[in-house]
Design a protein around this motif. Sequence first.
Motif, PDB file in Angstrom:
ATOM      1  N   THR A 162       0.814  -1.215   0.000  1.00 50.87           N
ATOM      2  CA  THR A 162       0.000   0.000   0.000  1.00 50.87           C
ATOM      3  C   THR A 162       0.848   1.267   0.000  1.00 50.87           C
ATOM      4  N   GLY A 163       2.145   1.137  -0.286  1.00 48.81           N
ATOM      5  CA  GLY A 163       3.017   2.307  -0.284  1.00 48.81           C
ATOM      6  C   GLY A 163       2.728   3.256  -1.427  1.00 48.81           C
ATOM      7  N   SER A 164       3.028   4.528  -1.232  1.00 45.63           N
ATOM      8  CA  SER A 164       2.835   5.558  -2.253  1.00 45.63           C
ATOM      9  C   SER A 164       4.152   5.796  -2.982  1.00 45.63           C
ATOM     10  N   PRO A 165       4.239   5.462  -4.266  1.00 43.76           N
ATOM     11  CA  PRO A 165       5.522   5.594  -4.987  1.00 43.76           C
ATOM     12  C   PRO A 165       5.789   7.015  -5.437  1.00 43.76           C
ATOM     13  N   GLN A 166       7.080   7.341  -5.535  1.00 39.45           N
ATOM     14  CA  GLN A 166       7.555   8.606  -6.079  1.00 39.45           C
ATOM     15  C   GLN A 166       8.670   8.318  -7.073  1.00 39.45           C
ATOM     16  N   ASN A 167       8.793   9.180  -8.075  1.00 40.95           N
ATOM     17  CA  ASN A 167       9.823   8.990  -9.094  1.00 40.95           C
ATOM     18  C   ASN A 167      11.211   9.094  -8.471  1.00 40.95           C
ATOM     19  N   LEU A 168      12.075   8.132  -8.800  1.00 42.14           N
ATOM     20  CA  LEU A 168      13.409   8.093  -8.205  1.00 42.14           C
ATOM     21  C   LEU A 168      14.239   9.309  -8.587  1.00 42.14           C
ATOM     22  N   ALA A 169      14.031   9.843  -9.795  1.00 44.62           N
ATOM     23  CA  ALA A 169      14.828  10.983 -10.249  1.00 44.62           C
ATOM     24  C   ALA A 169      14.528  12.243  -9.442  1.00 44.62           C
ATOM     25  N   SER A 170      13.331  12.330  -8.858  1.00 39.97           N
ATOM     26  CA  SER A 170      12.956  13.530  -8.110  1.00 39.97           C
ATOM     27  C   SER A 170      13.030  13.339  -6.607  1.00 39.97           C
ATOM     28  N   LYS A 224       8.786  -6.228 -12.155  1.00 43.68           N
ATOM     29  CA  LYS A 224       9.128  -4.820 -12.262  1.00 43.68           C
ATOM     30  C   LYS A 224      10.093  -4.375 -11.165  1.00 43.68           C
ATOM     31  N   ASP A 225      10.361  -5.226 -10.183  1.00 39.41           N
ATOM     32  CA  ASP A 225      11.133  -4.832  -9.009  1.00 39.41           C
ATOM     33  C   ASP A 225      12.616  -4.688  -9.327  1.00 39.41           C
ATOM     34  N   ILE A 226      13.253  -3.731  -8.652  1.00 36.53           N
ATOM     35  CA  ILE A 226      14.705  -3.582  -8.658  1.00 36.53           C
ATOM     36  C   ILE A 226      15.225  -4.311  -7.416  1.00 36.53           C
ATOM     37  N   PHE A 227      16.020  -5.353  -7.631  1.00 33.52           N
ATOM     38  CA  PHE A 227      16.480  -6.195  -6.523  1.00 33.52           C
ATOM     39  C   PHE A 227      17.788  -5.639  -5.951  1.00 33.52           C
ATOM     40  N   TYR A 228      17.921  -5.739  -4.627  1.00 37.62           N
ATOM     41  CA  TYR A 228      19.148  -5.293  -3.975  1.00 37.62           C
ATOM     42  C   TYR A 228      19.311  -6.029  -2.650  1.00 37.62           C
ATOM     43  N   PRO A 229      20.542  -6.264  -2.221  1.00 36.84           N
ATOM     44  CA  PRO A 229      20.775  -6.926  -0.934  1.00 36.84           C
ATOM     45  C   PRO A 229      20.432  -6.011   0.239  1.00 36.84           C
ATOM     46  N   HIS A 230      20.345  -6.625   1.410  1.00 37.85           N
ATOM     47  CA  HIS A 230      20.068  -5.866   2.628  1.00 37.85           C
ATOM     48  C   HIS A 230      21.205  -4.878   2.897  1.00 37.85           C
ATOM     49  N   GLY A 231      20.849  -3.684   3.378  1.00 37.86           N
ATOM     50  CA  GLY A 231      21.847  -2.673   3.701  1.00 37.86           C
ATOM     51  C   GLY A 231      22.129  -1.730   2.568  1.00 37.86           C
ATOM     52  N   LEU A 232      21.119  -1.437   1.737  1.00 37.15           N
ATOM     53  CA  LEU A 232      21.321  -0.547   0.595  1.00 37.15           C
ATOM     54  C   LEU A 232      21.752   0.846   1.060  1.00 37.15           C
ATOM     55  N   ASP A 254       8.834   3.724  -3.083  1.00 34.48           N
ATOM     56  CA  ASP A 254       7.726   4.084  -2.203  1.00 34.48           C
ATOM     57  C   ASP A 254       8.221   4.288  -0.774  1.00 34.48           C
ATOM     58  N   GLU A 255       7.289   4.527   0.137  1.00 37.31           N
ATOM     59  CA  GLU A 255       7.628   4.862   1.512  1.00 37.31           C
ATOM     60  C   GLU A 255       8.214   3.695   2.284  1.00 37.31           C
ATOM     61  N   PHE A 256       8.095   2.468   1.758  1.00 37.56           N
ATOM     62  CA  PHE A 256       8.672   1.305   2.417  1.00 37.56           C
ATOM     63  C   PHE A 256      10.032   0.921   1.844  1.00 37.56           C
ATOM     64  N   GLY A 257      10.534   1.729   0.917  1.00 40.74           N
ATOM     65  CA  GLY A 257      11.825   1.434   0.314  1.00 40.74           C
ATOM     66  C   GLY A 257      11.763   0.457  -0.833  1.00 40.74           C
ATOM     67  N   ASN A 258      10.567   0.177  -1.345  1.00 42.00           N
ATOM     68  CA  ASN A 258      10.430  -0.698  -2.505  1.00 42.00           C
ATOM     69  C   ASN A 258      10.756   0.090  -3.770  1.00 42.00           C
ATOM     70  N   ILE A 259      11.661  -0.423  -4.572  1.00 34.97           N
ATOM     71  CA  ILE A 259      12.094   0.245  -5.792  1.00 34.97           C
ATOM     72  C   ILE A 259      11.672  -0.610  -6.980  1.00 34.97           C
ATOM     73  N   ALA A 260      10.949  -0.019  -7.903  1.00 33.35           N
ATOM     74  CA  ALA A 260      10.420  -0.790  -9.024  1.00 33.35           C
ATOM     75  C   ALA A 260      10.305   0.096 -10.247  1.00 33.35           C
ATOM     76  N   ARG A 261      10.232  -0.558 -11.403  1.00 32.06           N
ATOM     77  CA  ARG A 261      10.013   0.128 -12.662  1.00 32.06           C
ATOM     78  C   ARG A 261       8.526   0.189 -12.967  1.00 32.06           C
ATOM     79  N   THR A 262       8.156   1.086 -13.859  1.00 33.56           N
ATOM     80  CA  THR A 262       6.759   1.173 -14.267  1.00 33.56           C
ATOM     81  C   THR A 262       6.411   0.143 -15.331  1.00 33.56           C
ATOM     82  N   GLN A 263       7.444  -0.422 -15.999  1.00 37.76           N
ATOM     83  CA  GLN A 263       7.223  -1.414 -17.043  1.00 37.76           C
ATOM     84  C   GLN A 263       7.901  -2.712 -16.665  1.00 37.76           C
TER      85      GLN A 263
END
Length: 746
Positions: free
Chosen positions: A288-296, A324-332, A348-357
Amino acid sequence: MNFMKQSKAINSLRRLWQRPLMTATTYYFLSWQALIVSTLLMTAVSHAVTNTALILSIATCFATLLIYRRLSIRTVAQARLAGYIVSGLIVVWAFTGERENKDIASVAMEVLLAALPALLQDMSKEKRIFGAITVANVIAIGSIMLSDNLNSYVTFLLFILAMTTTLNATRMYFLSRNAADASEQLPVNFFYQLLRVIPLGIIFGSTIFYWFPRMNDMALDIDVAGFKNRTGYNSEVNLGTKGAIEASNRINLWISSRTPDWLERNANSIYIRGTSLDRFDGISWKNTGSPQNLASVARDLRISKAHSRGMIDLTVFREPGPSKDIFYPHGLWQLDVPNRLIQEVFVDEFGNIARTQEGSFRFQYDLKVSQLIPNTSDGISQSVSDYRRTIAGLPATVDFYYQLSARQAQTLLEVPSNISTSTWFNEFVSEIDSSLGGNRSATTVGQLLRHIQRFFRQNYKASLKVEFTGQDNLKDFLSGGKEGHCELFATATALYLRNAGIPVRLVAGYMGGHFNLMSQMLEVPEKNAHVWLEIFHPQYGWVNYDPTPIILANQSSQLADNMTMIRNAFKFWFTRYVIDYDARAQKELVVTVSRIDMSKLMEFDKVSLDRDTGELVALAVLLLIALWLLFRVVTRDDNLPDAPGYYRALSKRLLRLGYSRKAGESYLEYHKRLWDEGLNSELLLAAHNALERDLYGRQKLSRTEQNALKKALKRLPVRPKNKPGKNTQPTAQDPQSDPSQQQAHG
């Protein structure tokens, strides 16, 4: 006797070598059939055309070739009309058939396939043929763009070989037609000379390819319709489905590091985060996190409180897949994605990083992680009651991803009412509390978490082969079978901890991988897809917690493991330094080669025949090939003519004395010039007559006769004591007096 048999065998092979094989017309049509097969294979591996279009195209193309070769002109005209009709049907099919499974790329590919039968209706016209060759090239390039994988590139190499052969055959065919000599047979030696050029083309092509890399950032990314991928990872955890977990060996992530020792040490225990899910409705988990563009987003991307020391640089190579997820190890700590993707990456607010496509093409990204961040929840030394008071005093809003707000904590403490009031769930909670042997509120959080892991190890079994039936999977797991996969263990633990007042969220990603000693990379296959939990640590932020018991992997032989390691390493190198070769890969290749430690290659005392069988066999084969190539290079003199052995030996003697054959000079002109310069006429006559017989005569010299002549020519001096008269000039078998030999000598 053995010598006589060997001589006969050699003579038979020599006759076979010089035997006429086929006419230029036959060579022309066979090459076209090979080109059509390779073209259709290219379109098949690109997943861009339907089976119907492929079948119609291949049938029409081969029918055109056969009809044109065997039937009359009138029949060809009828076949031409039929070919146009079938081509039109393929075009109609391209725009109408199975429209929901196509995109513009697949439609364009089928239209190009339809053009081939139409262009091949009259193969005696050069414009049509070279038009068909152009269409085949466009199809091949389009296939590479649509499917940049190992299979398509291997097929592309076959296509290049077929294309080269077709161009050569087309030239020979039209030359023979213009010279009215279409019946002339091409010998086996002609095709051998053609094959000799291929390695040179590969060497020059590879040099150009690696010296001038592609600009990968400018690449056009095309999404292929109907993309299918066997995957064990799914960011949407649903416990209400039917079926079984699929374990695929397909590698989804390749991870490299400047410190490969760290990757090797943590290969089995590393948790690679995909996405966290905070809300559970009783059947499925959602984010339920609210995503924001990574560039901004200028805020810190850390999931935990990172330290400035102990940074590890990693590069993640993502294979094409539906996630669509960007995978990364713990401790980013830091994330750098390619510039062409930055506008479509959100956090998003939980630190989930993903692409739109969806990731239907391959890409890579760099990141930094801190190895000093605790990767376990054992360090939470607060009691459960004290921990609850800490959670109750959380701020309303937070600024960093590793922090927890009161609003987020409220969501992470929710348990669906139909589960919290159910008998089977309360019995499960009571069973854990009673086995704890004390007051749960007075127990530290770390002790409680370790007890849950021990409880599951003693009473439950983790498996990937369990069939689950539908809506009551969680209930059946806790009260019935007590055997399940990681999603069931993580969900049951999350609900228990939330019931105890501990905020927790589900995380889907990958757990562990296999470190490839050959490529020095961590390979993460789809079968390592995993689900675990993240628990809020008051000091360090979010830390991992995995309640699922360890599943022991099936033991395989060391030889099989070594062969898999070699195959995977070459697959990655081929992908990185051939398919995705760009300026960055060029720099990586130079650095990789410069870092090779030759001293480690010389540690033969650590080589085991049982453990390193695959590597030793591959090394032995490569060594034999290298020695053979070195022998060919050292022993062959390119200044000598491509002639029988006795004449090459004579040419070597003449070359040392400064007598070489000029460019464009025939053998007869060369020998006359040598006689005019005072060379031994007996030597020249013997060599000239023997060469005439071998090159243009019907009965060639046998191997025994060649050896005897070689010895005789070696005994004769190059220069006589007295210059012979003109009556001894080599005209005994002068081709100028023989009409049958005039064409051969020009």
